[in-house]
Design an enzyme around this catalytic site. Structure first.
Site, PDB file in Angstrom:
ATOM      1  N   SER A  23      39.578  47.540  43.215  1.00  0.00           N
ATOM      2  CA  SER A  23      38.899  48.384  41.890  1.00  0.00           C
ATOM      3  C   SER A  23      37.605  47.858  41.535  1.00  0.00           C
ATOM      4  CB  SER A  23      41.023  48.709  41.235  1.00  0.00           C
ATOM      5  OG  SER A  23      40.830  48.924  40.242  1.00  0.00           O
ATOM      6  N   SER A  35      40.917  51.953  44.758  1.00  0.00           N
ATOM      7  CA  SER A  35      41.970  52.650  43.424  1.00  0.00           C
ATOM      8  C   SER A  35      41.022  53.123  42.679  1.00  0.00           C
ATOM      9  CB  SER A  35      43.058  51.775  43.068  1.00  0.00           C
ATOM     10  OG  SER A  35      43.975  53.150  41.902  1.00  0.00           O
ATOM     11  N   GLY A  36      40.534  53.810  41.641  1.00  0.00           N
ATOM     12  CA  GLY A  36      40.000  54.014  40.474  1.00  0.00           C
ATOM     13  C   GLY A  36      40.355  53.644  39.761  1.00  0.00           C
ATOM     14  N   ASP A  37      41.865  53.102  39.446  1.00  0.00           N
ATOM     15  CA  ASP A  37      42.575  52.583  37.825  1.00  0.00           C
ATOM     16  C   ASP A  37      43.156  51.509  38.801  1.00  0.00           C
ATOM     17  OD1 ASP A  37      43.922  52.821  35.755  1.00  0.00           O
ATOM     18  OD2 ASP A  37      44.590  54.621  35.525  1.00  0.00           O
ATOM     19  N   ASP A  38      44.265  50.406  38.253  1.00  0.00           N
ATOM     20  CA  ASP A  38      44.657  49.594  38.376  1.00  0.00           C
ATOM     21  C   ASP A  38      45.399  49.726  39.699  1.00  0.00           C
ATOM     22  OD1 ASP A  38      44.066  48.502  36.217  1.00  0.00           O
ATOM     23  OD2 ASP A  38      45.622  49.915  34.986  1.00  0.00           O
TER      24      ASP A  38
END
Length: 234
Positions: free
Chosen positions: A54, A20-23
């Site tokens: 991440s 993921s690019g986020d949490d």
């Protein structure tokens, strides 16, 4: 894309591989005055056998939209690789509610900016109607059996000056550092807790106990853990 369990009760997340690019998993329960008014917490959440990648966010984030409350989250048997932090708590003045009774064990972490990260001033708000006197309660946060390597800073732990984060416990934790770690390894403000068998040595606000201590992890099973998944076919 990560997962965002919001206002969930008796939920199990397991055997997931997330890039993921986020949490990888962001646990939420509502934002500021709206979450407080709705008043539905996330509770009795089990997260286990998770692998996360991440580089810019957390393995599991609690908040920052936690104004309905987050309670009794159990995280175990997690691997994070090239991830910014492990379990991150995010909150701010105006959030109200609580993040409490959090239990974490058996983390394997490889290439991390932070192992432990708590932010009391994660300050974005949906509008100007929030109550700055609505302070969050962060308490009974437990981590045990953590092995981390290639870490830039073991911990960045920032509570609120008039609202310290309490009951933080860390035990049986081994952290090896990157070739160029931060000068201050444990950066701690407005927190209270203890450590046991933690290396490198934690900040003064998390004193090492004279006798070994195991931080809590519940021995009971939540009802959701007994639910068997069914395989369906056409």
């Amino acid at each position: 894309m990560g997962l965002t369990p919001t206002r969930v009760h008796k939920t199990r997340i397991e055997d997931c591989y997330i890039v993921s690019g986020d949490d990888c998993i962001a646990v939420k329960s509502g934002w500021d005055q709206y979450g407080i008014k709705f008043g539905m917490p996330t509770k009795h959440l089990v997260i286990r056998r998770l692998t996360c990648i991440s580089p810019k966010s957390a393995t599991v984030a609690l908040g920052s939209e936690m104004s309905g409350g987050i309670r009794d989250v159990r995280v175990e048997d997690v691997t994070a690789i090239n991830t910014e932090s492990s379990i991150r708590i995010k909150t701010a003045e105006g959030r109200g509610a609580y993040v409490k009774d959090i239990y974490v064990r058996r983390l394997t972490l490889k290439t991390m900016k932070y192992v432990f990260w708590m932010s009391g001033a994660y300050g974005s708000h949906p509008d100007e109607g929030f109550d700055p006197k609505a302070l969050p309660v962060i308490q009974n946060i437990n981590y045990r059996e953590v092995v981390a390597e290639n870490v830039t800073r073991p911990a960045q732990l920032d509570g609120l000056a008039n609202d310290p984060f309490k009951g933080i416990c860390m035990s049986n934790i081994s952290i090896s550092l990157t070739a160029k770690p931060k000068k201050v390894l444990w950066n701690c403000t407005d927190i209270e807790g203890i450590t046991s068998l933690v290396t490198p040595k934690a900040c003064d606000l998390l004193p090492e106990q004279p006798k070994p201590v195991d931080c809590a992890f519940p021995g009971d099973k939540l009802a959701i853990e007994g639910v068997k998944l069914m395989t369906c076919s056409a």
